[in-house]
Motif scaffolding. Structure first.
Motif, mmCIF file in Angstrom:
data_model
loop_
_atom_site.group_PDB
_atom_site.id
_atom_site.type_symbol
_atom_site.label_atom_id
_atom_site.label_comp_id
_atom_site.label_asym_id
_atom_site.label_seq_id
_atom_site.Cartn_x
_atom_site.Cartn_y
_atom_site.Cartn_z
ATOM 1 N N TYR A 117 -88.672 17.243 14.460
ATOM 2 C CA TYR A 117 -88.178 15.871 14.366
ATOM 3 C C TYR A 117 -89.109 15.020 13.495
ATOM 4 O O TYR A 117 -88.663 14.143 12.765
ATOM 5 N N ILE A 118 -90.401 15.284 13.615
ATOM 6 C CA ILE A 118 -91.376 14.519 12.835
ATOM 7 C C ILE A 118 -91.368 14.975 11.377
ATOM 8 O O ILE A 118 -91.453 14.173 10.449
ATOM 9 N N PHE A 119 -91.258 16.288 11.175
ATOM 10 C CA PHE A 119 -91.249 16.870 9.829
ATOM 11 C C PHE A 119 -89.957 17.672 9.645
ATOM 12 O O PHE A 119 -89.915 18.866 9.978
ATOM 13 N N PRO A 120 -88.912 17.045 9.135
ATOM 14 C CA PRO A 120 -87.597 17.701 9.022
ATOM 15 C C PRO A 120 -87.609 19.017 8.242
ATOM 16 O O PRO A 120 -86.785 19.886 8.488
ATOM 17 N N GLY A 121 -88.546 19.166 7.316
ATOM 18 C CA GLY A 121 -88.601 20.399 6.538
ATOM 19 C C GLY A 121 -89.477 21.471 7.150
ATOM 20 O O GLY A 121 -89.825 22.468 6.488
ATOM 21 N N PHE A 122 -89.841 21.269 8.424
ATOM 22 C CA PHE A 122 -90.781 22.179 9.108
ATOM 23 C C PHE A 122 -90.218 23.588 9.285
ATOM 24 O O PHE A 122 -90.942 24.579 9.187
ATOM 25 N N LEU A 123 -88.934 23.709 9.547
ATOM 26 C CA LEU A 123 -88.339 25.007 9.867
ATOM 27 C C LEU A 123 -88.174 25.859 8.608
ATOM 28 O O LEU A 123 -87.402 25.535 7.710
ATOM 29 N N LYS A 124 -88.900 26.985 8.587
ATOM 30 C CA LYS A 124 -88.838 27.920 7.461
ATOM 31 C C LYS A 124 -88.784 29.345 7.995
ATOM 32 O O LYS A 124 -89.363 29.661 9.030
ATOM 33 N N GLY A 125 -88.122 30.207 7.270
ATOM 34 C CA GLY A 125 -88.094 31.621 7.620
ATOM 35 C C GLY A 125 -87.175 31.932 8.781
ATOM 36 O O GLY A 125 -87.642 32.369 9.846
ATOM 37 N N TYR A 126 -85.864 31.732 8.589
ATOM 38 C CA TYR A 126 -84.898 32.015 9.662
ATOM 39 C C TYR A 126 -84.993 33.482 10.084
ATOM 40 O O TYR A 126 -85.043 34.388 9.248
ATOM 41 N N LEU A 127 -85.010 33.720 11.405
ATOM 42 C CA LEU A 127 -85.129 35.083 11.931
ATOM 43 C C LEU A 127 -83.853 35.539 12.641
ATOM 44 O O LEU A 127 -83.257 36.550 12.277
ATOM 45 N N TYR A 128 -83.418 34.793 13.672
ATOM 46 C CA TYR A 128 -82.229 35.178 14.437
ATOM 47 C C TYR A 128 -81.783 33.993 15.290
ATOM 48 O O TYR A 128 -82.441 32.949 15.308
ATOM 49 N N TYR A 136 -86.900 30.280 13.981
ATOM 50 C CA TYR A 136 -87.538 30.341 12.672
ATOM 51 C C TYR A 136 -88.988 30.808 12.816
ATOM 52 O O TYR A 136 -89.628 30.594 13.858
ATOM 53 N N ALA A 137 -89.518 31.394 11.739
ATOM 54 C CA ALA A 137 -90.892 31.905 11.758
ATOM 55 C C ALA A 137 -91.898 30.784 11.999
ATOM 56 O O ALA A 137 -92.828 30.927 12.800
ATOM 57 N N THR A 138 -91.723 29.653 11.315
ATOM 58 C CA THR A 138 -92.673 28.546 11.487
ATOM 59 C C THR A 138 -92.618 27.982 12.907
ATOM 60 O O THR A 138 -93.636 27.548 13.451
ATOM 61 N N TRP A 139 -91.428 27.975 13.495
ATOM 62 C CA TRP A 139 -91.240 27.503 14.875
ATOM 63 C C TRP A 139 -92.020 28.386 15.843
ATOM 64 O O TRP A 139 -92.729 27.898 16.729
#
Length: 468
Positions: A117-128, A136-139
C-alpha cells in the motif's frame, strides 16, 4: 536450579502495559474499520466493540486474580491444571497455543501486504496464486526477513522485545489520537447520516452488531500475553492485575474512538469509494481531513507499527505457552530449552518462527481462515479459565490472592457465559460468524494433532504428563 526459575525477571510497569495494549490495538483498525462500519454502522461497530470488550473485561478480571495468585509462566495452563488436572489443562493450553500461533502467522502475512500500500510497485516476481491471493517473490522476501528479525529480537530477551513494543505502541497511539482530534475539529455530524446503524429491522441490526462483537474478541485478546510471561514481570502482583484490566479498557476506548472519528470525518459514500479503491478507510479519512496524501501514508506507517506490536506480543506469549507445556511434558521436552545467554525459550521461539515463514507460502486467504479459528480457540480457552476461577474460589478459598476481585461468582459466571456465547456463535448456522468449511477443516486438524501429542506424550512421560 530448575530451568523455570532461570527466566529473567525484567519487565517493569510500562513494559507490562504496552505489551498488552500494543497487542490489542494492532493493525485491524487500519485495514478493517471500513468493513466494520459498512457491516454494522458507526454506532453499531462501537457497540460491538463495547460488547466484546465487556466479555474481555470479565475474562480479564478473572485473569487478573488468577495471575497474581499463581504468577507462573504459562498462565491458563497453570490455572486449569490447578482446578481440573492435566487433561483439561492440556486442552486449554492447546487451544491457547493455536490462538497465538494464528495471530503470529496472520501478522507475518500482513506486514508485506501493508508495504504494497505504501509502495504500489513493491510486488515483483509473480510465483503462484492461493485462493485468489497472488504470491510474489518480493512479498515472500519481505515477510521472511521480518519474521527472522522479530524472532531474533525475542531470542535476545524479553526486555529487548518490550523496548521495541514500547516505541511502536507510542507511535500507534499518537497516530490514532491525531486522527480522533482532527476528525473532532474538521469532521461533520452530517457524515453520520445513514451509517450509525445498519440493518433493515431490529433483528438484523442486532445480528450485525453481534458479528462485530465476535470479531472484537479476536482483536482484543492481547492482554493475556501478560499471564504467559508472569515469571518475567518485576512489578508488585496486585499492580499487575490492575494493569491487565486497565489495558483492556484502554484498547476498547481506542477502537470506539477511531471508528467514530472515521464516521465523523467521512460519509457513507466516501467510505464506499475508499473500500472500492484502497480499502484503507482510516488512512483515506486522514488524507481527507488533512487534505494531504502524505498523512495517509503516516497513518499507514502507524498501522505497520501495529502489526509488529501484535506480532511481537503474540510471539512472546505463544513461545511461553509452548515452553510451559514442554516443562509439564505435555509436548516434547526439547521445547523447554532456554537460551544459554539470554534465558529465553529459544526452541519454542524458533518453532513458531518457522511456522510463520511456512504460513507465508499459503497466502492471505488461508490465514484469514486460521485467524477465525484462532479467535474461537481463544474464546474456548477463556471459558475454561473462567470455569477454573469459579472452581478454585470454592475449592481453594484460602489461596493468597494479591488482586482479589469483588462479587467473584457474578464475575466468574459472566466470564463463562460471555466467552461461551462467543464460542457458540461460531458453530450456529446463520449467526453471522459461522465457520466456513475450510475453517472447520483447520479446527478439526488441530484437534486431531492435539490428540496425537497428548497420546504420545502420555505414553512417553506417563505420570510426569501435566506435572507442574
Amino acid at each position: 536450579m530448575n530451568e523455570r526459575r532461570e527466566l529473567n525477571k525484567v519487565l517493569n510497569t510500562g513494559d507490562v502495559l504496552v505489551t498488552a495494549f500494543g497487542a490489542m490495538i494492532g493493525w485491524g483498525w487500519v485495514i478493517s474499520s471500513g468493513g466494520w462500519i459498512q457491516a454494522s454502522g458507526v454506532l453499531g461497530t462501537a457497540l460491538g466493540f463495547i460488547i466484546g470488550g465487556i466479555m474481555i473485561y470479565f475474562v480479564g478480571m478473572v485473569y487478573a486474580e488468577l495471575t497474581t495468585a499463581m504468577p507462573e509462566i504459562g498462565g491458563p495452563k497453570v490455572f486449569s491444571a490447578k482446578a481440573f488436572g492435566a487433561n483439561i489443562s492440556f486442552v486449554c493450553s492447546w487451544a491457547m497455543l493455536f490462538s497465538y500461533i494464528g495471530v503470529v502467522c496472520f501478522e507475518a502475512c500482513s506486514l508485506p501486504t501493508i508495504i504494497q500500500y505504501i509502495f504500489p510497485g513493491f510486488l515483483k516476481g509473480y510465483l503462484y496464486t492461493v485462493a485468489g491471493f497472488d504470491i510474489y517473490a518480493t512479498w515472500l522476501i519481505m515477510g521472511i526477513t521480518a519474521t527472522l528479525l522479530i524472532t531474533g529480537i525475542n531470542i535476545l530477551g524479553v526486555k529487548a522485545a518490550a523496548t521495541l513494543q514500547k516505541i511502536l505502541t507510542i507511535t500507534i497511539a499518537a497516530v490514532g489520537i491525531i486522527l480522533v482530534v482532527v476528525s473532532a475539529i474538521k469532521g461533520n455530524v452530517d457524515n453520520l447520516d445513514g451509517q450509525l446503524l445498519i440493518g433493515v429491522d431490529g433483528v438484523s441490526v442486532v445480528k450485525n452488531i453481534m458479528s462485530i462483537a465476535v470479531v472484537a474478541s479476536f482483536f482484543l485478546f492481547g492482554f493475556d500475553v501478560i499471564p504467559q510471561a508472569a515469571e518475567e514481570i518485576d512489578v508488585p502482583l496486585k499492580k499487575v492485575g490492575k494493569l491487565l484490566v486497565f489495558s483492556i479498557v484502554l484498547a476498547v476506548a481506542f477502537y470506539a474512538l477511531v471508528v467514530f472519528a472515521i464516521g465523523y470525518g467521512l460519509n457513507s459514500d466516501g467510505i464506499a469509494e475508499s473500500m472500492s479503491s484502497t480499502g484503507l478507510v482510516a488512512a483515506d479519512t486522514m488524507a481527507k481531513l488533512f487534505n494531504s496524501a502524505t498523512m495517509s501514508k503516516v497513518l499507514i506507517i502507524g498501522g505497520m507499527c501495529g502489526i509488529i506490536t501484535s506480532w511481537n506480543s503474540f510471539l512472546m506469549g505463544g513461545s511461553r505457552v509452548l515452553f510451559s507445556m514442554a516443562k509439564s511434558r505435555m509436548v516434547p521436552g526439547r521445547f523447554s530449552k532456554l537460551h544459554a545467554k539470554y534465558k529465553t525459550p529459544v526452541t519454542s521461539l524458533l518453532l513458531i518462527g518457522v511456522l510463520s515463514i511456512l504460513s507465508l507460502f499459503c497466502g492471505r486467504a488461508m490465514l484469514i481462515w486460521i485467524s477465525d479459528v484462532a479467535s474461537f480457540a481463544c474464546c474456548f480457552a477463556y471459558c475454561i479459565v473462567a470455569l477454573s476461577f469459579l472452581k478454585l474460589r470454592k475449592t481453594k478459598p484460602d489461596m493468597p490472592r494479591p488482586f482479589k476481585i469483588q462479587n467473584a461468582n457474578l464475575v466468574g459466571v459472566m466470564a463463562v457465559l460471555m466467552s461461551g456465547l462467543m464460542c457458540v456463535l461460531y458453530v450456529i448456522p446463520n449467526s453471522g460468524c459461522t465457520f466456513t468449511v475450510q475453517e472447520w477443516v483447520i479446527g478439526i486438524v488441530w484437534v486431531i494433532l492435539g490428540l496425537v501429542f497428548a497420546i504420545v506424550c502420555k505414553k512417553k512421560y506417563k505420570d510426569d504428563f501435566g506435572k507442574m
